[in-house]
Each structure stands twice: as C-alpha cells, then as structure tokens.
Scaffold this motif. Structure first.
Motif, short mmCIF file in Angstrom:
data_model
loop_
_atom_site.label_atom_id
_atom_site.label_comp_id
_atom_site.label_asym_id
_atom_site.label_seq_id
_atom_site.Cartn_x
_atom_site.Cartn_y
_atom_site.Cartn_z
N PRO A 6 1.28 -1.56 0.13
CA PRO A 6 -0.35 0.29 -0.48
C PRO A 6 0.48 0.98 -0.60
CG PRO A 6 -0.38 -1.38 2.10
CD PRO A 6 0.52 -1.68 1.62
N LYS A 7 1.74 1.34 0.00
CA LYS A 7 3.08 2.07 0.39
C LYS A 7 3.44 2.83 -0.63
CE LYS A 7 1.57 3.69 4.56
NZ LYS A 7 1.29 4.80 5.24
N HIS A 8 3.88 1.61 -2.04
CA HIS A 8 3.89 2.09 -3.00
C HIS A 8 3.82 3.50 -3.90
CE1 HIS A 8 5.89 0.79 -6.80
NE2 HIS A 8 6.83 0.20 -6.11
N LYS B 260 0.42 14.03 -3.29
CA LYS B 260 1.15 14.50 -2.16
C LYS B 260 1.38 13.25 -1.08
CE LYS B 260 -0.27 19.30 -2.31
NZ LYS B 260 -1.25 20.21 -1.97
N ASP B 261 0.62 12.26 -1.07
CA ASP B 261 0.50 11.64 -0.75
C ASP B 261 1.70 11.28 -0.85
OD1 ASP B 261 -1.46 11.96 1.38
OD2 ASP B 261 -2.80 10.36 0.85
N ALA B 262 2.61 10.13 -1.86
CA ALA B 262 3.38 9.44 -3.11
C ALA B 262 4.45 10.59 -2.37
CB ALA B 262 2.68 9.21 -4.51
N LEU B 263 4.04 11.48 -2.43
CA LEU B 263 5.89 11.57 -2.52
C LEU B 263 6.18 11.57 -0.85
CD1 LEU B 263 5.50 15.36 -4.45
CD2 LEU B 263 7.60 13.55 -3.92
N THR B 264 4.94 12.33 -0.25
CA THR B 264 5.26 12.09 1.39
C THR B 264 6.29 10.85 1.48
OG1 THR B 264 3.25 12.32 2.51
CG2 THR B 264 3.84 13.94 3.03
N ILE B 265 5.38 9.71 1.29
CA ILE B 265 5.95 8.02 1.65
C ILE B 265 7.36 8.16 0.81
CG2 ILE B 265 5.77 6.14 0.59
CD1 ILE B 265 2.64 7.02 1.23
N ASP B 266 7.39 8.57 -0.28
CA ASP B 266 8.88 8.24 -1.64
C ASP B 266 9.71 9.93 -1.61
OD1 ASP B 266 11.12 7.10 -2.01
OD2 ASP B 266 9.70 5.82 -3.65
N MET B 267 9.79 10.55 -0.66
CA MET B 267 10.48 11.92 -1.18
C MET B 267 11.19 11.76 -2.13
SD MET B 267 9.45 14.57 -0.16
CE MET B 267 10.71 15.37 0.35
N LYS B 268 12.27 10.35 -2.26
CA LYS B 268 13.32 10.24 -3.15
C LYS B 268 13.20 9.77 -4.43
CE LYS B 268 17.30 11.48 -0.23
NZ LYS B 268 17.32 10.78 1.24
N TRP C 1 7.84 12.91 -8.01
CA TRP C 1 8.59 14.51 -8.56
C TRP C 1 8.12 14.49 -9.61
CZ3 TRP C 1 8.77 18.08 -5.09
CH2 TRP C 1 9.11 17.70 -4.16
N HIS C 2 8.48 13.78 -10.74
CA HIS C 2 7.87 13.66 -12.34
C HIS C 2 6.54 13.91 -12.29
CE1 HIS C 2 8.44 12.37 -16.32
NE2 HIS C 2 8.07 13.86 -16.49
N VAL C 3 5.50 12.94 -11.44
CA VAL C 3 4.48 12.78 -11.33
C VAL C 3 3.90 14.24 -11.40
CG1 VAL C 3 2.42 12.01 -10.61
CG2 VAL C 3 3.99 10.35 -11.90
N TYR C 4 4.29 14.47 -10.25
CA TYR C 4 3.96 15.74 -9.52
C TYR C 4 3.65 17.12 -10.43
CZ TYR C 4 2.91 18.26 -5.74
OH TYR C 4 1.99 19.11 -4.29
N GLY C 5 4.69 17.05 -11.09
CA GLY C 5 4.63 18.33 -12.06
C GLY C 5 4.48 18.13 -12.67
N ILE C 6 4.20 16.76 -13.67
CA ILE C 6 3.34 16.42 -14.67
C ILE C 6 1.49 16.86 -14.51
CG2 ILE C 6 1.83 14.82 -15.99
CD1 ILE C 6 4.15 13.15 -16.16
#
Ligand code: COA
Lengths: 245, 884
Positions: free
Chosen positions: B185-187, B212-220, B225-230
């Motif tokens: 669930p945290k992928h 945003k959730d995804a980013l907090t889970i996997d900031m690295k 980040w790319h998807v966030y940008g998209i």
C-alpha cells in the motif's frame, strides 16, 4: 490584393475566413500544424488598402490556401494536398484563388519535390470545379460517395506537377551565364532525386498536433495536454527496475 | 520480421544467476513488447494498397494510417509475439518453482550459517559500538531469486498501469494499480501513477492529494516528483511544474525525459536563461543530434544573443564531415535559419555572402530569392536588386512589395508617373491575368492619366462581370478627385452599355456582367461611408436587381444599405433573402446570421448558422461554433444578448472568447519539440514571437472590452436577484419585455441542452471505449447564471482588463475603460496611469477632461485615506492633464 506567404499572425483571420466560407472547419492548432510543418505551402490574399482602425490592426485576410504534403503517401509518391481554399465573397472572381493555388503548387515542387497535388471538392461546387479543372488543369480521379458530413459526394481531383518541374529545369538551365553550368548539373541531380520521391520529411509521428480535427470522433478533440508516451512515461519503466535492483 | 525470443535451457543455474535471468527478462520485453509498433510498421508494404485518397480526406472517418494485411499481422502474432510471451512465462514459472523448492545445493549455505553465528556475537558488540558497520544477513539465493521474480511480476503490473494510462484505458489502469497497492500500500510510484490516472479522469483534487501522499511516502522517488510535475502541467500551473521537474531531475539527473519536459516548460514560460541551461545539458548528453544544436541556438537567439546562436550553428556545421544531400530539408532550413540570424545582426554584407554561398541550393527558393533581393537593396546594389525583384515578379506579380522594390532599385522618382506606369505596364503585358499590375498604377496616377487608366480598368472588370470591383478600388477614395471620377466613369460605362443585356449581346445573358456590374458598382459607391447617398444607392441596387432578380451580391448590398439607413430589421430580412438565393454558400449564410444577431435575433441566427455546422456535434450548432473557435459569432452573440438584457449569456460568450485565447496560447506547447523534429525553425520562431503578443488581436480586444464595460454597468446597477437576466440598461416597459424574452431564451436554452443530452445518451457507446476516454468536462454554467450572479463585477472585470492594458496599451478605448474600473476600485494611481496613457494617444479625446475632473474630485474626497506621498505624486501628475 496582396498575395503572399502565410505568417503565424495571419492565422486567426484565416480561421475566420474559413469559418465564414466553408463548412469544414478546424482548430487554430491545425492551422499551426500546417504553418509549422510546411510553411512554404500556404498563402494568403490580403486587403492591404483597408484604413487602420487601431494600432493593432491585423491585415485583413480575404482569401487563403491551406496546403500540406501527404505525410504517408499511400502510393509512395510525394504529393501535396489542398486542405482548404476559400475567398471571401466580396473578393471573388478577381483571380485570387487561382493565384493562391499556383504559388502553392510551385512551392510543393521546389521545396518538397511533390509530383502531384490532390484535393476534394463537392460535386455541386461549380465555381471551385471550374477553377480546378478548367483554369488549373486538375483531372477528376474518382467520385467519392458521401464524402462530406452532410452526405454530399466529392470529386477526388489531382493535378500532375511535372510541368512545373519541367519549367524549373528550363529556367535553371537557361539562367544567368555565371551560374549556368552549376545549375544544369543541379537540375539533373534534382531530377534523379525527384524520381525516388526522396525527400526530407523525417518527423516522428506528430501525434496530437497532426490530427485533422474535422475528422475523427469527439473524444479525441477534447484532449488538451499531451500526456503518456510523449512524456516518456514509457521510459520510466526500465528505470523503475534499475532503481530497485 | 523480428525473431521470437528463444528459450534458454531451463536449469536452476540459470535461475540463480540472477543477472542473466534479469537480462533475459528485460531483453525479451524490450525486443518484443516494447517494439510491437515498430515490428508492425516493418510489416507494412506501402505500395501494396495503392493510392488511398481517403487518407487525405478532410472529412469522414480517417482510416488507420498503417494498413497491414491480416496475414502478416497474424504471422507476427503467432510466430513472434505469442511464442516470446510463452517463453518468458515458462521461464518465470520454472524459476518460481526453483525459488520455492528446497535448495540443498546452495554453495553459500555453509558460509551463511557461519555468518549468522558470528552475527549473534556482533549484536552484542553493536550495543557497545553503535557506529560499527551494519550487518545485513546474507539472503539465501532462493530468496534473492524470489525477489527478482516478485519484482518482475510487480514491474509487469506497474508497466501495465502505465500502458493502460497511455492507452487511456483508465479503469483498467486503476485496477492494476490497486492490485499492486493491495500488496504494497505504500508504493509511492504506483500511487503516483494512480494519481495521474485520476487526473485524466477529471478528478483533479483527488489526484493532487494522492500525489502528495505519494511524495511524503517516497520523497526520493523521481517518479513521484515527475508525476507531481505532470499534474501541475496538466492543470496549467507551469511554474509549479517546473519546480517539481527540477526536483525530479536532481534525483535522476540522467533522465532525458524529465530534462526534455523541463525544457519545454521553460520555453513555454519564456524562461530563456533556464531554457539555455537545459538545452546545454541536453546537448552535452547527446551532441550527435543536430536537433540539440539547433535547439540551443534557438534558445540563445530568443534570449537575444545572436552571436552565440550563430556560433552554435556554425560549430555543428563544422563538425559534420559528409556533405548533406541537397534534398535534406532539415539542413536547408537550418542554413536559412542561420542566415536569418545573421541578417538580424544588421550585417547585410555578410548575410548576402552567406546566402549566396551556403544557401544557394536551399529548398525554399522563394525565401532565398526574397532575402537576396532585400540584402542587395539594403546594400545599395541597385542593378542586382532590380534583377532580383524582377525574378520575384516573374514568380508572383500580385505582391506589391516586389514592384516597390523594383521601382526603388530603378531609382524612379515618386512623381514620375509615366516611368512608374511603364514598370507596371510591362508586367500587365506579360501576365494578361494579372490584376495588381493593372490596378496598382491607379494608386499614384493623377489627373487625366488616372482617368484613362481607371476607365480601362473599370471597363475590363465590368465586361468580365467582376462583382468585387468596388472592394478592389474603394481605398482610392481618400483622394477626392478619384472618389469623384470613379462614379462618373461608371455612369459613362452604363450609358454606353445600357440595354446591351436586354438584347443578350456581348454578355451571353449573364446579367452580372456589363450593365449589372456597373449598376452594382454605383450602388456600392453610394453606400460607402466616404461617398454615401443612400437613396441613390437604393436606386442603383434596385435597378441592378431588376436586371437580375436572383443575384446574391445585389441583395446582399441592398441589405447593407438598409443597415446604413438604421433599418436593422429590414436589413436582417434582406440579408436572409440574399441567403435563400444561394443556400450552398456559407459566406452569405454567415452574413445573414450576423445581421440577425444585429437585430437581436439570437435564436434565429443560431438556426441559420446551424444549416452549415456539423450536424453530429453533440450540443448542436452552438457547441460546434464554440468548438471550432468561431470568435466572430461568440462576440456578436454576446453583444446581442447584452442588448437584450441577458447578462448571463453575454458574459458567458465573452468568457468563452477569453478561454479560446487561453487555448491558442497553449497550442504552441507541442510545437516546442515538434518543430525541432520537423526542422522548420524560421516558422517556429515566427510562431513564438507571435504568441508573445497573441492577445493584442482585435478579436480579443473587442470581446474583452465588451466584458469590461458590461461588468462596469453591472457594478453601477446591481442585479435584483433575477439571475442576471434583467439588463443593466433595461428600464420601464422595456424591462418587462426583456425579462419575458430572457425567460423564453432560458427555456429554449434548457430545451436545447436537454435535447443534446438525449442525443448524447443515444450515441453508440461502442464508438468511444466505455472505459473512461477523456471525459468532456460538463459545463456547469451553460447560461452564465453564475457569472451574472457575481458579487464583485469589478474584480471579475480585471481578468479581461489586465490583458487589454498589457497588450493593447495604445488603444484608447482600453485606457478609458481601465480608468473607469480603477476609479471605482479606488485605485487612483492606476486610474491616473490610464488617464495619462489616453492623453498620450489622443489629447483631444472628449473623455479625458471629464475623467480628469472625476479623478480630482475623488482624490479630494479621499484625501485623508491617502498617504501624503501618494497624494503628492498624483497631484503633480494630474496637474498636466487638461480638465483636472
Ligand atoms: C471557389 C473559390 C475559392 C473561387 O475563388 P475566386 O478567387 O473567386 O476564383 P478565381 O477568381 O481565381 O477564378 C478562377 C476561375 O474560376 C471561375 N469562377 C470563379 N467563380 C465562379 C463561379 N461562381 N462560377 C463559375 N466560374 C467561376 C473564374 O471565372 C475563373 O475562371 P477563368 O479561368 O475561366 O477565368 C470561391 O468561390 C470560394 O471561396 N468559394 C467558397 C469556398 C469554396 O467553395 N472553396 C472551395 C472548396 S474545395
């Protein structure tokens, strides 16, 4: 009227002329697609004599020809295609359409090595048929039944452009003495290359940009931003694995 | 045909050598799956199908561009694709078996056991020495294998998510994503992909939250980040998108894809330094591609660094060892692009030299010829310039600039009418069908010379029956003598020819020729604003109509005369009659609709236009005209609704125009990369420069000014809860009538909407894949009721006003409207700025003293609330404005 090459800034008024004159209409982006793929082929007739109304007046477009090269010629022969041609009723019968067409045809041969140009016309469109067949020399290839959205048939017409090639060769051959020899050589060379239909339209598939919005379904028209492969999400995949491995 | 992957011998060794296994899995994918398209293309035999004209069709469904015959397609499927998949799946199941079986032969077993024992001791040590190296227990090779296999299957699923997304199979994509998330669930990457899909389904908020959730889970994760940008990009927040891409790039500096995405956004936002930076990096990573050099040159060029732009292009040229083919269009265009850069430096000497050496074989002949003529003229090489302009006139004798160039080069004095005329005569003789050569001399000829030439021209045109003769000559009317002479000549022609048509003489019974054409000319003459005499105009047009009662042009002009008489209703009727005489011509249809709109008949106009719009468009003619970006209609329709007091629909139309300009601005997006591939760089630069000033277009100005003025009137006379239906200008009896009309209009609009919805519901569901194709976002305010219900009309006006002031600052009406908005919002400095701008444009404009005195008054009243400094500035500035 001034007959000259199309510029990007002309496009809103070209689109306007198209909407005024013809039932087959396109998004502005489709005009851009023409202007940025084959900028040598599209021409406009401009009413240069209109008095200025504001410092931001745009030249009034009274006629245009929007033309392209067929990107994937089914017969493998380089050829041009007339996407749209119209002249405002207030400026018809001045010879504008004919001259627009001739300029475009010349550039098709010079720049893109076209061997012929094709187009469709409503079977009831007397003015246009007169122009194409009698004035410009197009031949009717076939009738396509129910080609238009409203069910009308189209003549599919075609004009062989070899006569232009011939003219160019003569002109170059008989040109100024200084360049005489050189151009003769080139003329020969061009002939050969022309035969192969070889030329340089090397773009990858144009995707979103290249679609004729008048064609195809509604759903497609709504796409605003290109996503997916264009963004290389596909490429992300290999990375995913290498990242975890 | 590609070869299918072949099955390597299935042994536990193969499975355990995880590198080999992984390689096999990767190759089998990239060689077969990822290239299915390419493989299919390779099967295509272009000439086989013969010429298919429908591929060039303007209408009708587009056939698949690649027609591959079924046999080779099946062969590919059966001989390559399926076997490869089979091989892969066999291998995976075999290795899974191995991974789950006991592994007595594990060579590392002893070692591992020994290590584990040691570890036992180490744990204790670690307590004492927390900084000692971490110990990670060695995994059994079966566990490693299992991991690889899990990953392969997981990756497969993840790939499936991406595939479905790319194919717009959103529901399926979501399903696959859920499958992964159920196990893990945290992928973050999967969550991001899911967000992307949700966004495509129009669930923007949900998408952002998940991303945003995804980013907090996997900031690295650069993917996150790319998807966030998209997401930001898709929602047009380009600045934020750029930031996100930059993060992604920091994490994954080698991703071409992200770098390219970033670069495109930078140029879209005109961040030239950023774009240069990106293009430099892209060039460094792939210097073998010409595109990358050209792109960097463009970046410098647009940033104003001509020198560097030229250098970059030259560097590439020098690095090429083989001579490009003469038919190499990319090369040809790149050379001409370089030439345009040189000419922008103003060094025409060098530009000419470059043109004559490097560009002499360029494929764009016209460009070479035009540039050459221009350079020669600039350099004062008159003889050569004359020759060059002659060559251009031989190509196109309808381009006035060429005549001008030739005449300048020949050094003919502006008042030497005879010599000037001789130049044009030469081309008129050469090209009997040429119009310009015959007509242009009328611009400079005077007196009897003009008379003679004009007579010849009119006679020619009337004889031919060209209805556009007047349109072609009316610009001469700025000269009083010419304005008086032309009608006299036309009358003379009439006298000589009247009755000729009756006998069917030289005109072959076509009454638009000869007499009819002359009558028509005179009707237009007396209808023209510089020579207007409407009763004479009516006389002539009636005579013309008598001659040819079914002539569309004649009736069209009759309608125009009515319009000028102020008979709007009669004008609309007459134009509609003209329309009925040629129902196949959309031009006259458009004009009829426009006149109906001027007569406030919105519904009728839409029905008229509906005779030509695409019948199958969901939502009817209005939707089609909106989709097709028909600005003239939207503007006229809005203005008519406004006159009728339906503020909602009026605002709706103006906002639609505004949105179309947004679309037009966005339209350039794809071309940043497209044009590099196509190589038509000069055209691209032309586009970029035009887009920079897109909203100066009169199309924008008119609708935006309408909107601002409407908002102003709404501010003056707030709505009384009638859903914005009652108008700002409505008063007395009028108001009741308008209310009724608006009610009726609303009903009609609702009916149309209902019908459209029904029609949509009936549509063949198979045409679109039911699985979540892009949804057309439903308009939740089709009648503009929400727009009209605004509590802050002046605030809403700002959206339109900023662009007016920014892009058309020299248009006085914009400044005047700007003043009106600002003074009501108590923005005195901005009001003053508009006032001063208006003053600079036209110091005698009657609005200026009035506005100045209002500003003065407002200031006096607001004295206490203004900072003394501001007051001082305004005072001193205002002092110079008359009326203040
Ligand atoms: C068809 C159209 C483009 C012609 O434009 P135009 O500038 O008036 O044409 P030209 O003046 O160059 O005329 C070319 C020839 O066609 C003839 N022609 C033009 N209009 C005609 C008409 N209505 N009836 C008969 N012949 C006509 C001209 O007489 C001339 O013939 P010629 O060579 O024998 O002298 C114009 O009528 C138009 O825009 N129509 C609406 C849009 C349209 O139908 N476009 C074509 C879609 S395929």
């Amino acid at each position: 009227m001034d007959i000259r090459l199309l510029r990007a800034s002309d496009i809103p008024l070209i689109q306007h002329a198209n909407l005024e004159n013809l039932p087959e209409n396109y998004f502005l982006k489709y005009y851009l697609y023409h202007a940025l793929s084959w900028p040598q082929l599209s021409y406009v007739a401009v009413d240069v004599s209109r008095p200025q109304k504001s410092p931001y007046d745009y030249p009034k477009i009274v006629g245009y020809v929007l033309a392209k090269m067929e990107e994937e010629p089914a017969d493998g022969v380089q050829h041009g295609h007339i996407t749209s041609l119209s002249v405002m009723r207030t400026h018809r019968r001045l010879g504008i359409a004919e001259k627009l067409m001739r300029q475009s045809q010349l550039a098709m041969v010079e720049t893109f090595g076209a061997h012929y140009v094709s187009l469709h016309v409503r079977v009831s469109n007397k003015a246009a048929i007169h122009l194409y067949r009698d004035t410009l020399g197009f031949k009717t290839e076939r009738t396509e039944s129910k080609y238009y959205a409203d069910g009308e048939d189209a003549f599919s017409m075609k004009l062989d452009l070899d006569f232009i090639r011939e003219q160019l060769r003569e002109e170059e051959g008989g040109g100024e003495e200084k360049e005489g020899k050189e151009s003769e050589k080139n003329a020969g060379k061009e002939g050969e290359e022309g035969e192969n239909g070889e030329h340089a339209d090397e773009g990858e598939p144009v995707g979103e940009v290249g679609r004729d919005p008048a064609k195809g379904g509604k759903g497609e028209q709504k796409i605003k931003v290109k996503v997916g492969r264009g963004l290389g999400v596909g490429e992300l995949v290999e990375k995913v694995e290498s990242k975890h491995s | 045909m590609t070869q299918p992957s072949s099955l390597p011998p299935l042994t536990p060794q193969l499975c355990f050598s995880t590198t080999a296994l992984r390689d096999f899995l990767r190759l089998s994918r990239s060689a077969v799956d990822d290239t299915i398209n390419q493989n299919l293309n390779a099967l295509e035999t272009p000439a086989k199908a013969g010429f298919d004209p429908t591929s060039t069709a303007r209408l009708g469904p587009r056939p698949l561009s690649h027609q591959i015959d079924a046999a080779s397609c099946n062969a590919f499927k059966d001989k390559v694709l399926f076997p490869s998949w089979q091989v892969r799946s066999d291998l995976i199941s075999y290795c899974s078996l191995v991974a789950t079986s006991p592994d007595p032969d594990d060579p590392e077993r002893a070692l591992r056991e020994a290590e584990n024992e040691k570890n036992w001791e180490r744990v204790i040590d670690e307590r004492l020495d927390p900084y000692s190296a971490r110990y990670f227990p060695r995994e059994a090779r079966t566990e490693q294998l299992a991991h690889v296999l899990r990953q392969e299957m997981g990756a497969n699923l993840f790939r499936t998510v991406i595939r479905h997304y790319e194919d717009k199979q959103y529901k399926r994509g979501l399903k696959a994503a859920e499958q992964i998330l159920k196990k893990n669930p945290k992928h973050g990457d999967t969550m991001s992909m899911k967000a992307l899909i949700l966004n495509a389904q129009g669930k923007t908020d949900e998408a952002f939250a998940l991303a945003k959730d995804a980013l907090t889970i996997d900031m690295k994760s650069y993917i996150c980040w790319h998807v966030y940008g998209i997401l930001y990009r898709a929602n047009k927040n380009f600045d934020e998108a750029i930031k996100a891409y930059k993060f992604a790039l920091k994490l994954e500096p080698d991703s071409h894809q992200i770098q390219r995405d970033l670069a495109v956004l930078q140029i879209q936002m005109r961040d030239y330094p950023g774009y240069i930076q990106s293009r430099l990096l892209m060039l460094k990573s792939r210097p073998q591609l010409r595109q990358n050099w050209t792109a960097l040159a463009i970046a410098y060029h647009l940033d104003g660094n001509l020198q560097q732009a030229e250098n970059i292009l030259s560097t590439y040229e020098k690095s090429v060892t083989t001579t490009p083919l003469r038919t190499d269009l990319e090369n040809s265009e790149a050379l001409l692009y370089k030439n345009s850069i040189i000419s922008e430096t103003g060094d025409f000497e060098r530009a000419l030299e470059h043109l004559e050496t490097d560009c002499k074989n360029c494929l764009d002949r016209l460009a070479v010829m035009e540039l050459r003529a221009r350079y020669l003229a600039q350099l004062g090489r008159k003889e050569d310039a004359a020759k060059a302009y002659r060559a251009l006139l031989d190509r196109n004798a309808e381009h006035p600039d060429y005549y001008k160039g030739l005449i300048d080069a020949l050094g003919i004095a502006a008042d030497d009418e005879a010599a000037l005329k001789a130049v044009y005569d030469e081309y008129a003789a050469k090209n009997p069908r040429c119009d310009a050569a015959k007509r242009l001399p009328l611009d400079f000829l005077s007196g009897d010379r003009f008379r003679t030439a004009a007579k010849a021209y009119l006679t020619l045109m009337f004889d031919k029956g060209v209805p556009s003769t007047f349109a072609n000559l009316k610009h001469l009317y700025s000269d009083g003598f010419k304005k008086d002479t032309l009608p006299v000549l036309a009358e003379e022609y009439l006298k000589e020819h009247s009755g000729a048509t009756d006998t069917g003489g030289q005109t072959n019974g076509d009454s638009s020729k000869g007499e009819g054409a002359a009558l028509y000319f005179l009707a237009q003459h007396y209808n023209y604003y510089m020579s207007r005499d409407l009763s004479k105009a009516t006389d002539f047009v009636e005579k013309a109509i008598k001659l040819d009662p079914k002539n569309v042009d004649f009736h069209m002009t009759k309608a125009r005369i009515f319009k000028h008489q102020g008979e709007i209703a009669k004008a609309a009727e007459a134009m509609d009659h003209a329309r009925s005489l040629d129902t196949k011509d959309r031009y006259i249809n458009s004009k009829a609709a426009k006149y109906q709109l001027r007569n406030n008949e919105n519904e009728k106009a839409l029905a008229t236009l509906g005779l030509f719009t695409r019948a199958e468009t969901v939502g009817g003619p209005l939707a089609d005209l909106t989709d097709m970006q028909c600005i003239w209609f939207l503007t006229e329709d809005g203005e008519a609704w406004q006159r009728r007091g339906n503020l909602g629909l009026a605002l709706k139309r103006y906002h639609t125009v505004f949105n179309i300009f947004d679309i037009w601005q966005e339209d350039q997006f794809d071309f940043h990369s497209f044009s590099l591939r196509k190589g038509q760089i000069r055209a691209y630069v032309d586009l970029i420069r035009w887009e920079d000033r897109l909203r100066e277009h009169p199309f924008y100005f008119r609708a935006a000014l309408d909107a601002v003025n409407l908002y102003l009137s709404m501010h003056e006379k707030p709505q009384n809860g009638t859903n914005g239906v009652e108008g700002g200008h409505a008063n007395g009896d009028d108001a009741a009538e308008k209310k009724k009309a608006a009610k009726k209009a609303k009903k009609e609009a609702q009916k149309a909407e209902r019908e459209a919805a029904e029609k949509a519901a009936k549509q063949d569901p198979n045409k679109k894949s039911a699985d979540g194709d892009e949804v057309k976002k439903k308009d939740d305010d089709p009648n503009g009721l929400k727009l009209a219900a605004t509590a802050d009309p002046l605030g809403d006006a700002m959206k339109f006003l900023w662009h007016l002031l920014q892009f058309s600052p020299k248009n006085i009406e914009g400044q005047i409207a700007g003043f009106e908005v600002f003074i009501r919002r108590s923005k005195y400095l901005l009001a003053l700025r508009c006032l001063k701008a208006a003053l600079a444009i036209d110091k005698d404009h009657p609005k200026i003293p009035e506005q100045a005195s209002r500003l003065r008054k407002a200031l006096d009243g607001a004295m206490s609330s203004l900072a003394p400094k501001v007051k001082e500035v305004i005072d001193s500035e205002l002092a110079s404005v008359p009326g203040a």
